[in-house]
Design an enzyme around this catalytic site. Sequence first.
Site, PDB file in Angstrom:
ATOM      1  N   LYS A 108       0.801  -1.231   0.000  1.00  0.00           N
ATOM      2  CA  LYS A 108       0.000   0.000   0.000  1.00  0.00           C
ATOM      3  C   LYS A 108       0.840   1.291   0.000  1.00  0.00           C
ATOM      4  CE  LYS A 108      -4.288  -1.522   2.150  1.00  0.00           C
ATOM      5  NZ  LYS A 108      -5.325  -1.090   3.085  1.00  0.00           N
ATOM      6  N   GLY A 138     -18.011  -4.515  10.496  1.00  0.00           N
ATOM      7  CA  GLY A 138     -16.879  -4.267   9.617  1.00  0.00           C
ATOM      8  C   GLY A 138     -17.172  -4.629   8.166  1.00  0.00           C
ATOM      9  N   GLY A 172      -2.994   1.533   9.923  1.00  0.00           N
ATOM     10  CA  GLY A 172      -3.353   1.985   8.577  1.00  0.00           C
ATOM     11  C   GLY A 172      -4.832   2.327   8.431  1.00  0.00           C
ATOM     12  N   ASP A 180     -10.513   3.505   1.981  1.00  0.00           N
ATOM     13  CA  ASP A 180     -10.891   3.025   3.324  1.00  0.00           C
ATOM     14  C   ASP A 180     -11.663   4.086   4.119  1.00  0.00           C
ATOM     15  OD1 ASP A 180     -10.001   0.424   3.304  1.00  0.00           O
ATOM     16  OD2 ASP A 180      -8.042   0.881   4.166  1.00  0.00           O
TER      17      ASP A 180
HETATM   18  N1  LIG Z   1     -13.714  -3.455   7.351  1.00  0.00           N
HETATM   19  C1  LIG Z   1     -12.768  -3.047   6.539  1.00  0.00           C
HETATM   20  O1  LIG Z   1     -13.020  -2.632   5.397  1.00  0.00           O
HETATM   21  C2  LIG Z   1     -11.354  -3.033   6.991  1.00  0.00           C
HETATM   22  C3  LIG Z   1     -10.372  -2.311   6.277  1.00  0.00           C
HETATM   23  C4  LIG Z   1      -9.049  -2.327   6.751  1.00  0.00           C
HETATM   24  C5  LIG Z   1      -8.723  -3.049   7.895  1.00  0.00           C
HETATM   25  N2  LIG Z   1      -9.720  -3.749   8.535  1.00  0.00           N
HETATM   26  C6  LIG Z   1      -9.396  -4.496   9.762  1.00  0.00           C
HETATM   27  O2  LIG Z   1      -8.951  -3.550  10.730  1.00  0.00           O
HETATM   28  C7  LIG Z   1      -7.957  -4.119  11.576  1.00  0.00           C
HETATM   29  C8  LIG Z   1      -6.723  -3.210  11.586  1.00  0.00           C
HETATM   30  O3  LIG Z   1      -6.161  -3.205  10.274  1.00  0.00           O
HETATM   31  P1  LIG Z   1      -4.927  -2.218   9.881  1.00  0.00           P
HETATM   32  O4  LIG Z   1      -4.699  -2.414   8.451  1.00  0.00           O
HETATM   33  O5  LIG Z   1      -5.134  -0.847  10.410  1.00  0.00           O
HETATM   34  O6  LIG Z   1      -3.735  -2.917  10.701  1.00  0.00           O
HETATM   35  P2  LIG Z   1      -2.418  -2.233  11.302  1.00  0.00           P
HETATM   36  O7  LIG Z   1      -1.978  -1.094  10.466  1.00  0.00           O
HETATM   37  O8  LIG Z   1      -1.485  -3.372  11.548  1.00  0.00           O
HETATM   38  O9  LIG Z   1      -2.894  -1.642  12.725  1.00  0.00           O
HETATM   39  C9  LIG Z   1      -3.269  -2.488  13.780  1.00  0.00           C
HETATM   40  C10 LIG Z   1      -3.849  -1.647  14.913  1.00  0.00           C
HETATM   41  O10 LIG Z   1      -4.339  -2.537  15.928  1.00  0.00           O
HETATM   42  C11 LIG Z   1      -3.687  -2.223  17.163  1.00  0.00           C
HETATM   43  N3  LIG Z   1      -3.548  -3.440  17.964  1.00  0.00           N
HETATM   44  C12 LIG Z   1      -3.179  -4.674  17.530  1.00  0.00           C
HETATM   45  N4  LIG Z   1      -3.196  -5.554  18.563  1.00  0.00           N
HETATM   46  C13 LIG Z   1      -3.582  -4.854  19.662  1.00  0.00           C
HETATM   47  C14 LIG Z   1      -3.792  -5.200  21.020  1.00  0.00           C
HETATM   48  N5  LIG Z   1      -3.607  -6.458  21.464  1.00  0.00           N
HETATM   49  N6  LIG Z   1      -4.230  -4.244  21.872  1.00  0.00           N
HETATM   50  C15 LIG Z   1      -4.441  -2.979  21.428  1.00  0.00           C
HETATM   51  N7  LIG Z   1      -4.258  -2.588  20.154  1.00  0.00           N
HETATM   52  C16 LIG Z   1      -3.819  -3.514  19.286  1.00  0.00           C
HETATM   53  C17 LIG Z   1      -2.366  -1.613  16.763  1.00  0.00           C
HETATM   54  O11 LIG Z   1      -1.827  -0.876  17.842  1.00  0.00           O
HETATM   55  P3  LIG Z   1      -0.233  -0.520  17.872  1.00  0.00           P
HETATM   56  O12 LIG Z   1      -0.038   0.592  16.864  1.00  0.00           O
HETATM   57  O13 LIG Z   1      -0.032  -0.037  19.262  1.00  0.00           O
HETATM   58  O14 LIG Z   1       0.508  -1.771  17.533  1.00  0.00           O
HETATM   59  C18 LIG Z   1      -2.823  -0.733  15.585  1.00  0.00           C
HETATM   60  O15 LIG Z   1      -3.472   0.433  16.038  1.00  0.00           O
HETATM   61  C19 LIG Z   1      -7.725  -5.535  11.030  1.00  0.00           C
HETATM   62  O16 LIG Z   1      -8.492  -6.441  11.778  1.00  0.00           O
HETATM   63  C20 LIG Z   1      -8.243  -5.469   9.605  1.00  0.00           C
HETATM   64  O17 LIG Z   1      -8.719  -6.714   9.123  1.00  0.00           O
HETATM   65  C21 LIG Z   1     -11.005  -3.748   8.126  1.00  0.00           C
END
Ligand SMILES: NC(=O)c1ccc[n+]([C@@H]2O[C@H](COP(=O)([O-])OP(=O)(O)OC[C@H]3O[C@@H](n4cnc5c(N)ncnc54)[C@H](OP(=O)(O)O)[C@@H]3O)[C@@H](O)[C@H]2O)c1
Length: 290
Positions: free
Chosen positions: A72, A250, A135, A108
């Site tokens: 990305k 979601g 992200g 997004d």
């Molecule tokens: N519905 C949709 O269209 C859509 C689109 C995109 C993503 N998603 C979902 O959204 C989620 C995040 O995706 P992303 O792309 O943003 O991932 P990412 O960039 O890896 O970010 C992950 C986030 O989750 C936090 N996190 C992970 N484990 C944690 C824990 N045990 N306790 C507290 N915070 C925690 C991280 O905090 P730190 O920064 O402190 O590590 C960070 O803020 C995923 O489940 C993904 O499948 C859904």
Amino acid sequence: MMAISGKTRVCGVIGDPIEHTLSPPIQNAAFSHLKLDFVFLAFHVKAADLENAIRGMRGLGIHGLNVTMPHKSTVISYLDKVDSAVKFLGSANTILNRDGKLSGFSTDGVGALKALRENGAELAEKKVLLLGAGGAAKAIAFSFAQEAGSLCILNRVPEKAAVLADALNRMFGKKIVGGALSPSAVQKNLRDADILVNATSVGMHPTVNQSLVAPQWLKPNLVVMDIVYNPVETKLAKDAKTAGAKVISGVEMLIYQGAASFEIWTGRSAPIGVMRKAALNKLSNTGENK
Ligand SMILES: NC(=O)c1ccc[n+]([C@@H]2O[C@H](COP(=O)([O-])OP(=O)(O)OC[C@H]3O[C@@H](n4cnc5c(N)ncnc54)[C@H](OP(=O)(O)O)[C@@H]3O)[C@@H](O)[C@H]2O)c1
């Protein structure tokens, strides 16, 4: 699916890994419903092959691509033009090929905004509590910041929330706050929040019994959007439903961000119901999709 012809336009998604992507069934269902001569494929592209893959998009005249992990951010340097969201986020999830000129978009944030609106929740004047600064959270914060009454971003690594809040304050001249995602901060900020968004991966398969929000902090006048879509109903969503809150899954964001990509590629209004059905069908058949 329409019969493949000499005029069929090719769209697809690139990522590594890619085999669990939900985009092909969702996009092909939409193309098929509107009888568009388009096809959508998944391409497994490793990081070292990204530049060649984008050259291939130009060379083969691939019409549109979704871009997922880990490309990305890196993909931006191969594009000719990017929108304001991509500039802010430093990442793109959609590419449109117009006569060899590649434009990058991020859908997004608009997807999350539409998921909220189309499910009967408005942002104007509302107090939003956003959990996460990864992200997806960044994209949501960027699209919510201008309209929301207030925005509080809490993240496990607090510096990421603070940096994001500062960048948004500079851009929108608003008082957006960022801090540490502790249980007490969540509880405190939930007291007067109107909208709670979980944009962390907590609650996602396989740790489906986890939530950052204790059930007793949830209340009936709250809108809860959990962007985790696998499982379709997370622990947070179940607890929010029990508390009488309005719940937006979601899957809604997933569909509306896909719909935004579809509209960029085709110029047509996306058939949301058809896309939702395809996504839910795929998710119910394979509970481990990402
Ligand atoms: N519905 C949709 O269209 C859509 C689109 C995109 C993503 N998603 C979902 O959204 C989620 C995040 O995706 P992303 O792309 O943003 O991932 P990412 O960039 O890896 O970010 C992950 C986030 O989750 C936090 N996190 C992970 N484990 C944690 C824990 N045990 N306790 C507290 N915070 C925690 C991280 O905090 P730190 O920064 O402190 O590590 C960070 O803020 C995923 O489940 C993904 O499948 C859904």
